[in-house]
Design an enzyme around this catalytic site. Structure first.
Site, mmCIF file in Angstrom:
data_model
loop_
_atom_site.group_PDB
_atom_site.id
_atom_site.type_symbol
_atom_site.label_atom_id
_atom_site.label_comp_id
_atom_site.label_asym_id
_atom_site.label_seq_id
_atom_site.Cartn_x
_atom_site.Cartn_y
_atom_site.Cartn_z
ATOM 1 N N ARG A 1 0.851 -1.189 0.000
ATOM 2 C CA ARG A 1 0.000 0.000 0.000
ATOM 3 C C ARG A 1 0.884 1.236 0.000
ATOM 4 O O ARG A 1 1.866 1.318 0.731
ATOM 5 C CB ARG A 1 -0.933 0.034 1.204
ATOM 6 C CG ARG A 1 -1.683 1.377 1.282
ATOM 7 C CD ARG A 1 -2.980 1.333 2.035
ATOM 8 N NE ARG A 1 -3.553 2.680 2.102
ATOM 9 C CZ ARG A 1 -4.226 3.263 1.116
ATOM 10 N NH1 ARG A 1 -4.410 2.611 -0.018
ATOM 11 N NH2 ARG A 1 -4.700 4.483 1.249
ATOM 12 N N LEU A 2 0.517 2.210 -0.836
ATOM 13 C CA LEU A 2 1.134 3.532 -0.827
ATOM 14 C C LEU A 2 0.213 4.427 0.007
ATOM 15 O O LEU A 2 -0.888 4.765 -0.433
ATOM 16 C CB LEU A 2 1.259 4.078 -2.245
ATOM 17 C CG LEU A 2 2.412 3.587 -3.128
ATOM 18 C CD1 LEU A 2 2.475 2.070 -3.196
ATOM 19 C CD2 LEU A 2 2.303 4.171 -4.521
ATOM 20 N N ASP B 1 -3.932 17.081 -7.086
ATOM 21 C CA ASP B 1 -3.087 16.100 -6.403
ATOM 22 C C ASP B 1 -1.634 16.434 -6.705
ATOM 23 O O ASP B 1 -1.205 16.389 -7.858
ATOM 24 C CB ASP B 1 -3.422 14.684 -6.891
ATOM 25 C CG ASP B 1 -2.843 13.586 -6.001
ATOM 26 O OD1 ASP B 1 -1.786 13.823 -5.376
ATOM 27 O OD2 ASP B 1 -3.435 12.491 -5.935
ATOM 28 N N ARG C 1 1.069 14.910 -5.310
ATOM 29 C CA ARG C 1 1.971 13.854 -4.852
ATOM 30 C C ARG C 1 2.886 13.349 -5.969
ATOM 31 O O ARG C 1 2.579 13.482 -7.139
ATOM 32 C CB ARG C 1 1.165 12.696 -4.265
ATOM 33 C CG ARG C 1 0.484 13.037 -2.959
ATOM 34 C CD ARG C 1 -0.380 11.904 -2.457
ATOM 35 N NE ARG C 1 -1.537 11.679 -3.308
ATOM 36 C CZ ARG C 1 -2.488 10.774 -3.052
ATOM 37 N NH1 ARG C 1 -2.378 10.001 -1.967
ATOM 38 N NH2 ARG C 1 -3.510 10.630 -3.855
#
Length: 378
Positions: free
Chosen positions: A233-234, A310, A312
């Site tokens: 999982r990130l 976003d 990221r």
């Protein structure tokens, strides 16, 4: 003149590491209210963060400026300030410049003017101006520092050696360069409530900045050796959800649920990435919450602050997985961007494992927005 002195080259550091440190030091100077000099093609641009600059910083800008100061903003914020649309053009690189009337050259008024959550009327004389060539780079620097993308700027001449300087190319390359220089710096066994058999590995980039963590549950290496793929999982850090149990998001349940599933499966890796609020930082996330309370959804609130939907960078995750020698995973996610991001980094996603949690009565609209506007597979 006050300010950081640009350091001499440090022995033993690569050109890559030196470039990272230049950006990191420029970010630190902006955050503490000082001005920095962005250098590249054309005339250097002296800038200071509108939300932190003090009287001394404004005086320094006036001293080196060849023109009256400008306020650089994201176009969506400029449109709100001017109460009219701000058309985009390619040379402006997603930046609008406003001429600052003298009444606004005050640290407290600048901070309020830059912040869309503050009550601030447009001062008389505020109008658009030509955008300096390095304005887009300067706004990127502010965003890297998780500051509001709002800068006081002047084309500069005569800045002495006391100014903190930063090359435009280093700023633009910073996110990917920082990601690819991540190195393991510490490791320890840390039994967790949801996953007692857990090791935590800390990673740090060459600029010495904030660390990212990998939580290795069970035996992911053994799973790979036997031909399988561990769960992964990130997870972007969420102080309010992960630690405080905020009901506004689903981050806490996703974090604990992922660790439980990995423990049950016997193998997994959870990458805990220091990218709060989809990369805008905790303070700006709280500002976004205030805008949401006024009627905006999570995407439009980020844009109103001057950020993208976003911010990221999932190259961080790819670099960490390669360093951990985990080239293949079963990804716990509902976000198609994470699937694409890992694939672009050369990590094989053997399968997508659905990972969703129902609404709690407070975050229902938030979850609906993730599905409708971000394309999450909920």
């Amino acid at each position: 003149m006050t300010g950081f002195v640009t350091p001499r080259p440090e022995p033993g550091l690569s050109a890559e590491a030196l470039a990272l440190r230049e950006v990191h030091r420029a970010i630190a100077e902006l955050r503490r209210g000082g001005p920095v000099l962005v250098e590249g093609e054309g005339q250097p641009l002296a800038v200071a963060a509108a939300e932190t600059v003090g009287a001394a910083g404004l005086a320094q800008l006036r001293e080196v400026g060849t023109q009256p100061p400008l306020l650089l903003l994201a176009p969506v914020r400029a449109a709100a300030v001017l109460s009219r649309p701000v058309p985009l053009s390619a040379p402006e690189q997603g930046v609008a410049a406003l001429r600052l009337p003298p009444s606004l050259m005050d640290p407290q008024r600048l901070a309020a003017f830059a912040d869309p959550t503050a009550e601030m009327l447009m001062p008389a004389g505020t109008e658009r101006a030509p955008v300096p060539a390095l304005a887009g780079v300067a706004l990127t620097l502010a965003k890297l520092g998780r500051l509001l993308p709002a800068l006081v700027a002047v084309p500069a001449a005569g800045a002495d050696a006391g100014w903190q300087r930063v090359p435009a190319d280093s700023v633009l390359a910073y996110p990917d360069t920082a990601a690819t220089t991540l190195r393991r710096v510490a490791e320890a066994r840390v039994p967790l409530e949801e996953a007692p058999d857990t090791r935590i590995v800390a990673f740090r980039a060459a600029d010495g900045g904030i660390e990212h963590l990998a939580m290795l549950v069970g035996d992911p290496e053994g799973r790979l050796a036997s031909g399988g793929a561990p769960l992964a999982r990130l997870h972007s850090e969420c102080f309010t959800g992960d630690l405080l149990g905020s009901l506004r998001c689903d981050c806490g349940p996703q974090l604990r649920g992922a660790l439980r599933r990995m423990a049950e499966d016997g193998a997994g890796v959870l990458l805990y990435l220091a990218q709060e609020g989809r990369g805008i930082g905790l303070v700006n996330k709280l500002r976004a919450y205030a805008l949401q309370d006024g009627g905006l959804d999570t995407l439009d609130a980020n844009r109103a602050l001057g950020y993208g939907a976003d911010e990221r960078n999932f190259l961080l995750a790819g670099t960490m997985l390669r360093a951990l020698r985990i080239p293949r995973v079963r990804l716990l996610t509902n976000n198609p961007d994470k699937l694409a991001g890992l694939a672009a980094c050369g990590i094989e996603v053997a399968s997508r494992e659905a990972h969703s949690f129902g609404g709690n009565g407070v975050n229902d609209a938030y979850l609906a927005t993730k599905a409708r506007r971000f394309g999450h597979m909920l």
